[in-house]
Write an enzyme that holds these catalytic residues in place. Structure first.
Site, PDB file in Angstrom:
ATOM      1  N   ALA A   1       0.770  -1.129  -0.009  1.00  0.00           N
ATOM      2  CA  ALA A   1       0.079  -0.031   0.118  1.00  0.00           C
ATOM      3  C   ALA A   1       0.709   1.357  -0.140  1.00  0.00           C
ATOM      4  CB  ALA A   1      -0.926   0.002   1.294  1.00  0.00           C
ATOM      5  N   THR A   2       2.187   1.280   0.175  1.00  0.00           N
ATOM      6  CA  THR A   2       2.973   2.317   0.144  1.00  0.00           C
ATOM      7  C   THR A   2       3.977   2.022  -1.052  1.00  0.00           C
ATOM      8  OG1 THR A   2       4.236   1.396   2.086  1.00  0.00           O
ATOM      9  CG2 THR A   2       2.555   3.028   2.552  1.00  0.00           C
ATOM     10  N   SER A   3       4.499   0.988  -1.160  1.00  0.00           N
ATOM     11  CA  SER A   3       5.565   0.657  -2.206  1.00  0.00           C
ATOM     12  C   SER A   3       5.323  -0.672  -2.828  1.00  0.00           C
ATOM     13  CB  SER A   3       6.902   0.532  -1.450  1.00  0.00           C
ATOM     14  OG  SER A   3       6.968  -0.563  -0.439  1.00  0.00           O
ATOM     15  N   GLY A   4       5.842  -0.857  -4.053  1.00  0.00           N
ATOM     16  CA  GLY A   4       6.030  -2.099  -4.856  1.00  0.00           C
ATOM     17  C   GLY A   4       7.524  -2.519  -5.137  1.00  0.00           C
ATOM     18  N   ARG A   5       7.296  -3.643  -5.493  1.00  0.00           N
ATOM     19  CA  ARG A   5       8.807  -4.241  -5.954  1.00  0.00           C
ATOM     20  C   ARG A   5       8.488  -5.507  -7.016  1.00  0.00           C
ATOM     21  NH1 ARG A   5       8.840  -5.006  -0.080  1.00  0.00           N
ATOM     22  NH2 ARG A   5       7.156  -3.985  -0.520  1.00  0.00           N
TER      23      ARG A   5
ATOM     24  N   ASP B   1      -1.583 -10.361  -0.324  1.00  0.00           N
ATOM     25  CA  ASP B   1      -0.175 -10.487   0.231  1.00  0.00           C
ATOM     26  C   ASP B   1      -0.049 -11.071   1.527  1.00  0.00           C
ATOM     27  OD1 ASP B   1      -1.453  -8.390   1.396  1.00  0.00           O
ATOM     28  OD2 ASP B   1       0.069  -6.708   0.884  1.00  0.00           O
TER      29      ASP B   1
ATOM     30  N   ASN C   1      -7.134  -6.923  11.815  1.00  0.00           N
ATOM     31  CA  ASN C   1      -6.237  -5.822  11.256  1.00  0.00           C
ATOM     32  C   ASN C   1      -6.079  -4.860  12.591  1.00  0.00           C
ATOM     33  OD1 ASN C   1      -6.760  -7.254   9.048  1.00  0.00           O
ATOM     34  ND2 ASN C   1      -7.236  -5.390   7.937  1.00  0.00           N
TER      35      ASN C   1
ATOM     36  N   GLY D   1       8.060  -6.418   6.933  1.00  0.00           N
ATOM     37  CA  GLY D   1       9.090  -4.942   7.124  1.00  0.00           C
ATOM     38  C   GLY D   1       9.244  -4.777   8.746  1.00  0.00           C
TER      39      GLY D   1
END
Length: 527
Positions: free
Chosen positions: A43-47, A276, A337, A450
């Protein structure tokens, strides 16, 4: 530790994997290394990660990392999917180039995972190539305010939970669709696709809904099919929904023109646990025989819960805010959550916007030295859902426990408050999960993602729970993605423990033991 044998087996299409190029998508001859690409969108970065599988281990090699930012479009918070797709294409080309450098036979397959609940529309086949219609509106948008109550007037909250086992979060896909005024104007033959399914469609042209992500929508029944009662209550046309596909099945093959453009060839695309969290929990390095597995998938969200063989869809579970999401191999993720490292990252964003230079490691070190047990917040409070001025909101919401300050005044104090609050929330939620599932508190808690690198939070969690915390792997989602692709290629046995054994052989773990043993009673007997 016994290494998992990585040998040639049936390829993703069922034929023998006896070598080949990136265009053939073969997994190599017996014992030879092979590589797959994991598209992992957060939701803030991808790879895009290259997963090289050899000698009983997975090596993850970053091919491309990129930001994923919310944008304001047409009056809504949306995802810039065009920018994401451009980054993904470049990442796949970069991943292929890495295989060439390493002397490998191209990419054997591709898998896609992302965050849950958000979706896009694609037009009918034959008109504009089935291209996307409109924006992919983000779950943090305010359009769903009050919608859950309107749906509950038609199907009660109790009935919704009994049908799906999914907690009624305001951003559930069911409620987003009930608020989506675009749906009524879509041309016949249009399809709704969740974000990873939408990327899969862009890659292959195939329209399918992968089951782990579909389970998060609030529209999939516990029987494994789309639930007509809920669709009707929200005014959703069943024809919008794509057929389901299970993790581990082949979705399709990269479109010839795209494969040629990127230089990767017609690579097979595998449906993995595209939610994910499903891929992350698959990569929890629990030892065989551990039951239940307790975990936190720690990132933007903290997803804390148990891996179970069946749903816990009781009224008590609903009232406690727990959800039952489909996992790989027929498992259920019974979890809650909690707004996790989002609180820290958004606070840092505020401080940087205000002109400060913030280094996360330095900030955590300062928080570790900050006085303990001064302030608490409720990280599950919906007031922390939206972005913007997070540090101010945390300070305003913090209740004083000890000391003279009425609120946390420094960044270190704010972060200490957040992390201590998260650790206590983890304790309460895990004990509640065990009570609801009628299982004993496990001997250890696995933290993946993370947040597993946050030593201060891990130690606070071990102290709060009074059990061992095992931290790692950090890249659990990508590892689960790669491992399931490897099994689909025939390189990993079908034994349910084989993937976790492969993960354990591939990573180094860090263990945190409680400083003081908890005296709290076992949740199953504390009734």
């Amino acid at each position: 530790m016994r290494a998992v044998s990585v040998a040639a087996g049936p390829s993703v299409d069922g034929s023998a994997a006896a070598g080949g190029s990136g265009e053939a998508g073969g997994s190599g001859a017996a014992g030879e290394p092979f590589a797959v690409a994991a598209i992992d969108l957060g939701a803030t970065s991808g790879r895009v990660m290259l997963g090289v599988v050899a000698e009983g281990r997975i090596e993850l090699v970053p091919a491309r990392r990129f930001e994923n930012r919310l944008v304001e479009r047409d009056g809504h918070l949306s995802w810039d999917l065009d920018a994401l797709w451009a980054e993904i294409r470049q990442g796949l080309a970069d991943a292929h180039d890495l295989t060439v450098v390493r002397g490998l036979a191209g990419l054997a397959s591709i898998g896609v995972d992302s965050w849950a609940v958000d979706y896009g529309f694609v037009g009918p086949e034959g008109t504009d190539g089935g291209e996307r219609i409109g924006e992919v509106i983000a779950y943090r948008d305010s359009r769903t305010d009050g919608v859950a109550d309107r749906v509950a007037e038609r199907v009660s909250r109790q009935r919704q939970f009994a049908l799906t086992g999914i907690a009624q979060q305001p951003f559930n896909t069911l409620y987003q669709l009930a608020a989506d005024d675009r749906a009524a104007d879509l041309p016949p033959g249009s399809t709704l696709l969740m974000v990873p399914d939408l990327i899969g469609h862009l890659l292959t042209g195939v329209r399918r809904s992968e089951s782990t992500n579909a389970s998060s929508t609030g529209m999939l029944g516990l029987d494994g099919g789309w639930n007509s009662e809920l669709l009707d209550a929200a005014g959703i046309d069943r024809e919008l929904l794509a057929p389901l596909i299970a993790p581990g099945e082949r979705l399709g093959t990269v479109r010839p023109e795209l494969g040629s453009e990127l230089g990767i060839g017609e690579v097979p695309v595998v449906a993995i646990g595209s939610h994910d969290t499903a891929s992350a929990v698959l990569a929890v390095p629990a030892t065989p025989g551990t039951s239940p597995v307790a975990y936190i998938s720690s990132g933007t969200w903290s997803l804390i819960g148990l891996e179970l063989p069946a749903a816990v869809a009781t009224e008590e579970a609903r009232l406690a805010g727990f959800t039952n999401e489909a996992g790989v191999d027929g498992t259920l993720r019974f979890l809650k959550n909690v707004s996790g490292m989002w609180l820290v990252s958004e606070s840092i964003r505020q401080w940087e916007e205000d002109g400060a230079q913030v280094d996360l490691e330095d900030l955590l070190a300062a928080a570790a030295q900050s006085p303990a047990d001064r302030f608490r917040i409720d990280p599950t409070d919906e007031q922390f859902l939206a972005p913007g001025r997070m540090a101010e909101r945390v300070s305003a919401a913090a209740r004083r426990i000890d000391g003279d300050d009425p609120f946390p005044r420094t960044p270190a104090a704010v972060v200490r408050c957040i992390l201590e609050s998260l650790a206590e929330t983890y304790r309460e939620e895990l004990r509640t999960a065990c009570l609801l599932a009628q299982v004993p508190l496990p001997e250890r808690l696995h933290v993946v993602g993370g947040g597993s690198r946050n030593a201060l939070l891990n130690q606070l969690t071990a102290d709060a729970l009074g059990i061992e915390v095992v931290a790692g792997p950090m890249e659990a989602t990508a590892l689960g993605n790669v491992a399931l692709q490897s099994r689909t290629l025939g390189a990993v046995p079908q034994d349910p423990d084989a993937i976790r054994e492969l993960v354990r052989a591939s990573v180094e773990l860090e263990r945190f033991r409680p400083s003081v043993q908890s005296s709290a009673p076992d949740p199953v007997t504390a009734r």
